[in-house]
Design a protein around this motif. Structure first.
Motif, PDB file in Angstrom:
ATOM      1  N   THR A  72       0.803  -1.236   0.000  1.00 53.30           N
ATOM      2  CA  THR A  72       0.000   0.000   0.000  1.00 53.30           C
ATOM      3  C   THR A  72       0.833   1.283   0.000  1.00 53.30           C
ATOM      4  OG1 THR A  72      -0.113  -0.284   2.401  1.00 53.30           O
ATOM      5  CG2 THR A  72      -2.028  -0.984   1.132  1.00 53.30           C
ATOM      6  N   MET A  73       2.144   1.122   0.183  1.00 55.74           N
ATOM      7  CA  MET A  73       2.988   2.301   0.358  1.00 55.74           C
ATOM      8  C   MET A  73       2.977   3.241  -0.862  1.00 55.74           C
ATOM      9  SD  MET A  73       6.159   3.578  -0.147  1.00 55.74           S
ATOM     10  CE  MET A  73       6.319   5.168   0.529  1.00 55.74           C
ATOM     11  N   ALA A  74       3.243   2.691  -2.048  1.00 48.92           N
ATOM     12  CA  ALA A  74       3.386   3.543  -3.238  1.00 48.92           C
ATOM     13  C   ALA A  74       2.071   4.257  -3.575  1.00 48.92           C
ATOM     14  CB  ALA A  74       3.856   2.704  -4.423  1.00 48.92           C
ATOM     15  N   SER A  75       0.967   3.528  -3.521  1.00 51.80           N
ATOM     16  CA  SER A  75      -0.305   4.158  -3.877  1.00 51.80           C
ATOM     17  C   SER A  75      -0.705   5.206  -2.826  1.00 51.80           C
ATOM     18  CB  SER A  75      -1.403   3.112  -4.043  1.00 51.80           C
ATOM     19  OG  SER A  75      -1.546   2.397  -2.840  1.00 51.80           O
ATOM     20  N   SER A  76      -0.369   4.951  -1.563  1.00 52.73           N
ATOM     21  CA  SER A  76      -0.694   5.920  -0.505  1.00 52.73           C
ATOM     22  C   SER A  76       0.102   7.207  -0.700  1.00 52.73           C
ATOM     23  CB  SER A  76      -0.371   5.345   0.874  1.00 52.73           C
ATOM     24  OG  SER A  76      -1.050   4.146   1.051  1.00 52.73           O
ATOM     25  N   LEU A  77       1.379   7.047  -0.997  1.00 50.06           N
ATOM     26  CA  LEU A  77       2.213   8.235  -1.203  1.00 50.06           C
ATOM     27  C   LEU A  77       1.722   9.012  -2.428  1.00 50.06           C
ATOM     28  CD1 LEU A  77       4.582   9.749  -0.016  1.00 50.06           C
ATOM     29  CD2 LEU A  77       6.127   8.373  -1.402  1.00 50.06           C
ATOM     30  N   ASN A 109      17.530   4.647  -0.310  1.00 56.55           N
ATOM     31  CA  ASN A 109      17.734   3.622  -1.336  1.00 56.55           C
ATOM     32  C   ASN A 109      17.443   2.205  -0.822  1.00 56.55           C
ATOM     33  OD1 ASN A 109      20.002   3.525   0.313  1.00 56.55           O
ATOM     34  ND2 ASN A 109      21.256   2.655  -1.300  1.00 56.55           N
ATOM     35  N   GLU A 110      17.244   2.064   0.499  1.00 55.69           N
ATOM     36  CA  GLU A 110      16.943   0.729   1.028  1.00 55.69           C
ATOM     37  C   GLU A 110      15.435   0.515   1.156  1.00 55.69           C
ATOM     38  OE1 GLU A 110      19.288   0.780   4.543  1.00 55.69           O
ATOM     39  OE2 GLU A 110      21.132   0.408   3.418  1.00 55.69           O
ATOM     40  N   SER A 111      14.662   1.426   0.569  1.00 59.20           N
ATOM     41  CA  SER A 111      13.209   1.327   0.726  1.00 59.20           C
ATOM     42  C   SER A 111      12.566   0.712  -0.518  1.00 59.20           C
ATOM     43  CB  SER A 111      12.651   2.705   0.987  1.00 59.20           C
ATOM     44  OG  SER A 111      12.814   3.460  -0.187  1.00 59.20           O
ATOM     45  N   TRP A 112      11.245   0.720  -0.553  1.00 60.99           N
ATOM     46  CA  TRP A 112      10.517  -0.017  -1.583  1.00 60.99           C
ATOM     47  C   TRP A 112      10.378   0.715  -2.910  1.00 60.99           C
ATOM     48  CZ3 TRP A 112       6.792  -0.569   2.964  1.00 60.99           C
ATOM     49  CH2 TRP A 112       7.137  -1.685   3.730  1.00 60.99           C
ATOM     50  N   LEU A 113      10.571   2.026  -2.920  1.00 58.31           N
ATOM     51  CA  LEU A 113      10.353   2.781  -4.165  1.00 58.31           C
ATOM     52  C   LEU A 113      11.662   2.962  -4.924  1.00 58.31           C
ATOM     53  CD1 LEU A 113       7.933   5.715  -3.263  1.00 58.31           C
ATOM     54  CD2 LEU A 113       7.468   3.704  -4.643  1.00 58.31           C
ATOM     55  N   SER A 114      11.606   2.735  -6.237  1.00 59.40           N
ATOM     56  CA  SER A 114      12.817   2.938  -7.039  1.00 59.40           C
ATOM     57  C   SER A 114      12.909   4.416  -7.417  1.00 59.40           C
ATOM     58  CB  SER A 114      12.738   2.098  -8.302  1.00 59.40           C
ATOM     59  OG  SER A 114      11.712   2.619  -9.122  1.00 59.40           O
TER      60      SER A 114
END
Ligand SMILES: C[S@@+](CC[C@H](N)C(=O)[O-])C[C@H]1O[C@@H](n2cnc3c(N)ncnc32)[C@H](O)[C@@H]1O
Length: 348
Positions: free
Chosen positions: A251-256, A274-279
């Motif tokens: 849900t992270m990307a769509s929430s952001l 850089n260690e997170s889920w979004l490129s």
């Protein structure tokens, strides 16, 4: 300031330069945590609104962002601190839960927390000093804790700082005005009104702040919750309602994306890691509708002013990043002239 995961301590000078160069008069710090970024913006003379889910973060925002030091009587606060420091310790829920069942603090300090927290509730609830006193108590407890900085576990042996006696100090109010808001940014973003600059520093991974800082949450709520496990976490840590969409890969990307879309701001600064889920590409796509995008990279561990990698709008590298371990991305998005001014303030 408390020990806090993801705190932007080392990046504050950069964020401050960026905010100043943006020319903003009004700003938002949307995942404010310790409020240290909001404080830096307030120190620039901006009217800052600071938001976060956490109760302790709301206490910090009420203290450092909303209150105007020039409008308050500092002597009254000094007197209240001296009075509370003189209160004898008395064991209660905090001592039992966090000094005996779990061992985050030595009992002598837990007893002080119990006694002082009760007095704050009984004698200062309606005073302007309520939030500064709570802030001071959290900072005092943090200075004598026996953890590595998160409250999922405590050290096997007492830390040496835990031997020290708990003492409340002046939290140091700041001049100027601001606003504190507690809530979920997914709901708040569309309601916050328009601002010149928004700063977003969402969680990077699945580690939840509500669980990692459950002791501060309880110290503020003062609700003696049922608890579980060796870490003696609040029972509601298990509830769906205390979970954040930013701690889930799904849900992270769509929430952001929703927050970015809903926010009414001219310019945006987004921190990411850089260690997170979004490129990097996803980050670009997310903020591109705001205008020109520029990403600055910083080595979080080594960083003290060293900007090590710069990318232009096409994602082409125009600066060398050296060895990349834990890279903080600072994404700028907004009108071209503003973004150019901001990046020039850092890159020279
Ligand atoms: C990386 S930390 C921010 C650190 C902060 N910039 C500092 O320097 O202290 C992320 C913050 O997001 C908050 N948070 C997590 N999910 C949230 C949500 N859905 N709405 C509002 N705040 C949220 C957490 O409580 C945490 O304080």
């Amino acid at each position: 300031m408390i020990k806090y995961l993801g705190s932007k301590r080392t990046l504050v000078p950069v964020l401050s330069k960026l905010a100043e160069a943006s020319g903003a008069k009004t700003s938002l710090d949307l995942f404010t945590g310790t409020t240290r970024v909001a404080q830096a913006f307030k120190n620039l003379g901006q009217h800052v609104t600071a938001t976060d889910l956490a109760s302790y973060s709301y206490v910090f925002s009420k203290t450092w962002i909303e209150l105007d030091a020039l409008a308050q009587n500092q002597n009254d606060l000094n007197d209240a601190l001296a009075y509370l420091n003189s209160v004898p310790g008395q064991p209660g829920y905090f001592t039992k839960s966090f000094c005996e069942d779990a061992r985050y603090f030595q009992p002598k300090n837990g007893e002080k927390v119990d006694a002082i927290r009760n007095r704050i509730e009984a004698e200062f609830k309606d005073s302007w000093m309520y939030f500064p006193l709570l802030t001071s108590l959290i900072l005092a407890a943090d200075r004598v804790d026996s953890t590595t900085g998160i409250q999922m576990a405590f050290l096997k042996q007492w830390s040496s700082r835990s031997n020290t006696n708990l003492i409340m100090k002046d939290p140091g109010l700041l001049p100027g005005l601001g606003t504190a808001v507690q809530g979920d940014v997914i709901e708040l973003a569309s309601q916050l009104g328009s601002v010149d600059l928004a700063y977003l520093d969402p969680p990077y991974n699945q580690h939840r702040y509500f669980a990692n800082y459950h002791v501060w949450e309880t110290l503020v709520r003062w609700d003696s919750p049922e608890s579980y496990g060796i870490a003696n976490k609040r029972i509601d840590v298990r509830d769906e309602g205390t979970k954040s969409a930013f701690n889930s890969k799904k849900t992270m990307a769509s929430s952001l994306a929703k927050v970015v879309e809903d926010l009414k701001c001219e310019t945006m600064i987004l921190s990411y890691n850089n260690e997170s889920w979004l490129s990097r590409d996803e980050l670009f796509a997310l903020v591109e509708p705001k205008g020109k995008v520029q990403i600055l990279d910083f080595d979080f561990k080594r960083y003290v002013g060293a900007q090590i990698g710069v990318y232009n709008k096409l994602g082409k590298k125009v600066g060398e990043p050296g060895h990349a371990r834990n890279i903080e991305h600072i994404v700028l998005a907004g009108p071209k002239a503003t973004v150019d001014r901001m990046s020039a303030a850092i890159l020279g």
